[in-house]
Write an enzyme that holds these catalytic residues in place. Structure first.
Site, short mmCIF file in Angstrom:
data_model
loop_
_atom_site.label_atom_id
_atom_site.label_comp_id
_atom_site.label_asym_id
_atom_site.label_seq_id
_atom_site.Cartn_x
_atom_site.Cartn_y
_atom_site.Cartn_z
N THR A 1 16.67 -6.42 0.14
CA THR A 1 14.80 -6.82 -0.38
C THR A 1 15.60 -7.10 -1.91
O THR A 1 16.13 -6.74 -3.10
CB THR A 1 15.27 -4.91 -0.97
OG1 THR A 1 14.71 -4.13 0.75
CG2 THR A 1 14.08 -4.77 -1.27
N LEU B 1 14.81 -0.59 8.45
CA LEU B 1 15.92 0.28 8.68
C LEU B 1 16.24 1.28 8.58
O LEU B 1 16.47 1.46 7.55
CB LEU B 1 17.30 -0.50 9.21
CG LEU B 1 16.81 -1.99 9.68
CD1 LEU B 1 18.50 -2.49 9.89
CD2 LEU B 1 16.20 -1.81 11.20
N ASN C 1 8.16 1.49 0.62
CA ASN C 1 9.57 1.89 0.75
C ASN C 1 8.61 3.31 -0.11
O ASN C 1 9.05 4.32 -0.34
CB ASN C 1 10.94 2.02 0.15
CG ASN C 1 11.47 1.99 1.75
OD1 ASN C 1 11.27 1.87 2.92
ND2 ASN C 1 12.17 0.63 1.31
N LEU D 1 7.00 14.10 5.16
CA LEU D 1 5.74 15.14 5.12
C LEU D 1 6.56 16.82 5.51
O LEU D 1 6.95 17.31 4.98
CB LEU D 1 4.55 15.81 5.35
CG LEU D 1 3.42 14.49 5.09
CD1 LEU D 1 2.25 15.00 5.80
CD2 LEU D 1 3.29 14.20 3.80
N ALA E 1 9.20 18.61 3.14
CA ALA E 1 9.43 18.85 1.89
C ALA E 1 10.80 19.13 1.86
O ALA E 1 11.67 19.85 2.55
CB ALA E 1 8.88 20.14 1.14
N CYS F 1 17.95 3.73 -0.30
CA CYS F 1 16.48 2.06 -0.77
C CYS F 1 15.64 3.29 -2.09
O CYS F 1 15.20 2.54 -2.22
CB CYS F 1 15.82 1.68 0.55
SG CYS F 1 16.96 1.37 1.69
N LYS G 1 16.31 2.85 -5.63
CA LYS G 1 16.48 1.44 -5.74
C LYS G 1 15.64 0.92 -5.71
O LYS G 1 14.70 -0.08 -6.64
CB LYS G 1 17.48 0.66 -5.39
CG LYS G 1 17.95 -0.15 -5.42
CD LYS G 1 19.09 -1.22 -4.42
CE LYS G 1 19.00 -1.30 -3.51
NZ LYS G 1 18.37 -2.53 -2.86
N ARG H 1 25.03 8.38 -1.15
CA ARG H 1 23.97 7.26 -2.64
C ARG H 1 22.48 7.39 -2.95
O ARG H 1 22.27 8.06 -1.94
CB ARG H 1 23.17 5.70 -2.48
CG ARG H 1 24.75 5.14 -2.24
CD ARG H 1 24.67 3.99 -1.33
NE ARG H 1 24.64 3.65 -0.26
CZ ARG H 1 24.61 2.21 0.28
NH1 ARG H 1 24.67 1.24 -0.31
NH2 ARG H 1 24.31 2.30 1.57
C1 UDX Z 1 14.45 4.75 3.88
C2 UDX Z 1 13.21 3.71 5.02
O1 UDX Z 1 12.71 4.76 5.79
C3 UDX Z 1 13.53 2.73 6.09
O2 UDX Z 1 12.53 2.41 6.22
C4 UDX Z 1 13.95 1.37 5.03
O3 UDX Z 1 14.22 0.28 4.49
C5 UDX Z 1 15.28 2.12 3.82
O4 UDX Z 1 14.54 3.28 3.53
P1 UDX Z 1 16.27 6.04 4.86
O5 UDX Z 1 17.00 5.78 3.22
O6 UDX Z 1 17.78 5.20 5.97
O7 UDX Z 1 15.38 4.64 5.04
O8 UDX Z 1 16.23 6.72 5.12
P2 UDX Z 1 14.86 8.26 5.76
O9 UDX Z 1 14.76 8.38 6.50
O10 UDX Z 1 14.12 6.85 4.91
O11 UDX Z 1 14.65 9.26 3.98
C6 UDX Z 1 14.92 9.06 3.36
C7 UDX Z 1 14.94 10.24 1.91
O12 UDX Z 1 14.19 10.87 2.20
C8 UDX Z 1 16.17 11.20 2.64
O13 UDX Z 1 16.67 11.24 1.23
C9 UDX Z 1 15.39 12.04 3.39
O14 UDX Z 1 16.49 13.97 3.55
C10 UDX Z 1 13.53 12.67 1.81
N1 UDX Z 1 13.07 12.31 2.92
C11 UDX Z 1 12.64 11.69 4.51
C12 UDX Z 1 12.64 13.95 2.94
O15 UDX Z 1 12.78 14.19 1.70
N2 UDX Z 1 11.57 14.63 3.68
C13 UDX Z 1 11.09 12.92 4.63
O16 UDX Z 1 9.92 14.29 4.91
C14 UDX Z 1 11.90 12.77 4.89
#
Ligand code: UDX
Length: 437
Positions: A122, A153, A211, A253, A255, A263, A266, A331
């Site tokens: 990224t 991903l 993101n 959505l 909470a 990701c 950052k 992380r």
């Molecule tokens: C994310 C993006 O989804 C992905 O497309 C990108 O390339 C990398 O970053 P990831 O970091 O693996 O992926 O996790 P993700 O499932 O997106 O969740 C990120 C954070 O948001 C987590 O801490 C998760 O608990 C939180 N989250 C996610 C919520 O609190 N509520 C939600 O509805 C969804």
């Protein structure tokens, strides 16, 4: 098509392995000799469901190799992916591109003519063009192509996301690069996956905007959750109600205790910094970052509030330390703020996580680890769920209640039903619901 994947971090490893599963010949390169040796024995350095099977199968089929020999891998390759880390730079929050530029120089020195260099890391807008300049300077007159191919991903479902993406985003500005990228993703044609080919800048910014938007969506529902608690509404009902509107969509959505991971924190910071640098501040993103930071600390305060005016010497059990389920990644996990805040208040904290212990132990000194989720409840004054691992959903609440000293359950992911918790004789506080509901 021969691929060299530079960097065997999360993205590089999953992408490299998945391309070999598509049938391409892939060599994954890393400077970490120990990691490469372990990978060659089929040992996977991260926890990602299904990855071990794919590695084993493709190593055996001879389509996948791991090496520290950068130059040979690049020389043999038609397409070289850069998938090295882009950590947040201290101070200004911009993505640190040192590793990307170093990889570019090394690729330039080793590549054969007509190599396609693809940036998967990224990177802030403009980086791909800079990488092309670096390569041109190092190897003047040698034809090559530059492309951008950001990843989307999710940890824990990365293989599924790679094999069945909503879309593939490509930045390519010549025939050589575009043709190579289309060939690499041809296996997805059967699924009619949209492949969006555009400029380098469009591809780079698409990744950050995606993101940041998701992080903003989570933060929005988290603030709505706070309001729900005040007015006696239930955020899960409100989220379902708005999510059925196709323009909004029901995903992201949920909470919770705030977003974490490698990701969102950052990338939002980097995008906000880019906006500032260009005089086009992204105020919604800036606010998202600030609200999310405060939220993690607020979660600790909720637990402390349950412990009464003098939390010192009390004991709290935590279920889930990873930033989300199905990963061992910690992380920027909310737990890394919540646990120390409790400890600072003099609380003894015990925790369980199915996968994250090894990663988290050095970061959370003083935390007592349990091998079994039930043991976390032993003699605690309050129990908090921070990560929604599936194994926690069906725990016997009667058993937990029998082991606890206090009565308070703080469910930061809304995985338990208040009525069930009450039936076990405990009090329940979820997210975005009036306490006791
Ligand atoms: C994310 C993006 O989804 C992905 O497309 C990108 O390339 C990398 O970053 P990831 O970091 O693996 O992926 O996790 P993700 O499932 O997106 O969740 C990120 C954070 O948001 C987590 O801490 C998760 O608990 C939180 N989250 C996610 C919520 O609190 N509520 C939600 O509805 C969804």
């Amino acid at each position: 098509m021969r691929i060299a994947m530079i960097g065997t971090g999360y993205v590089g490893l999953v992408s490299g392995v998945c391309f070999s599963e598509f049938g391409f010949d892939v060599t994954c390169v890393d400077i970490d000799t120990d990691k490469i040796a372990r990978l060659n024995q089929g040992e996977v350095p991260i926890y990602e469901p299904g990855l071990d099977t794919l590695i084993e199968r493709n190593l055996e089929a001879g389509r996948l190799a791991f090496t520290t020999d950068f130059d040979t891998a690049v020389k043999k390759a038609d397409v070289v992916f850069i998938a090295v880390g882009t950590p947040s730079r201290r101070g200004d929050g911009e993505a640190d591109l040192t590793y990307v530029y170093a990889a570019a120089r090394q690729i330039a020195a080793a590549m054969t003519p007509e190599t396609v260099v693809v940036i998967k890391s990224t990177v802030v807008v403009g980086t791909c063009r800079k990488v092309a300049e670096i390569i041109r300077e190092e190897r003047p007159g040698v034809p090559f192509s530059i492309a951008s191919n950001p990843e989307f991903l999710r940890e824990g479902s990365a293989i599924e996301d790679f094999m069945r993406p909503d879309r593939v985003v490509v930045g390519a500005e010549d025939e050589l690069g575009e043709a190579a990228m289309r060939k690499l993703y041809r296996p997805l044609y059967l699924r009619e996956t949209p492949i969006l080919v555009s400029t380098l800048e469009n591809a780079e910014l698409t990744k950050y905007a995606a993101n940041a938007f998701l992080a903003l969506k989570i933060t929005f529902i988290n603030e709505v959750a706070d309001l729900c608690e005040k007015v006696g509404a239930d955020v899960q009902k409100v989220a379902s109600g708005i999510g059925l509107d196709k323009r909004i969509g029901g995903k992201f959505l949920h909470a919770g205790p705030g977003f974490g991971g490698s990701c969102f924190p950052k990338d939002t910071t980097a995008l906000a910094a880019t906006g500032q640098r260009h005089g086009a501040p992204l105020r919604l993103v800036e606010t998202t970052i600030a609200v999310n930071e405060t939220r993690k600390r607020d979660m600790a305060d909720r637990v402390l509030a349950a412990l009464g005016p003098d939390p010192k010497g009390k004991r709290v059990g935590i279920l889930g330390i990873a930033f989300k389920p199905n990963t061992d990644d910690v992380r920027d996990a909310p737990s890394l703020v919540i646990v120390p805040a409790l400890q600072e208040a003099g609380v003894e904290v015990v925790a369980h996580d199915p996968e994250a212990r090894e990663q988290a132990e050095p970061l959370l000194p003083g935390l007592v680890w349990c091998d079994n989720p039930y043991d976390v409840a032993d003699g605690v004054d309050a129990l908090a769920i921070i990560t929604e691992w599936n194994v926690y959903r069906g725990l016997s609440l009667a058993d937990i209640a029998g082991r606890m000293r206090g009565r308070d359950v703080i469910d930061m992911r809304n995985i338990w039903q208040a009525a069930d918790v009450h039936e076990a004789g405990l009090t329940y506080r979820g997210i975005g619901k009036r306490a006791g509901l």
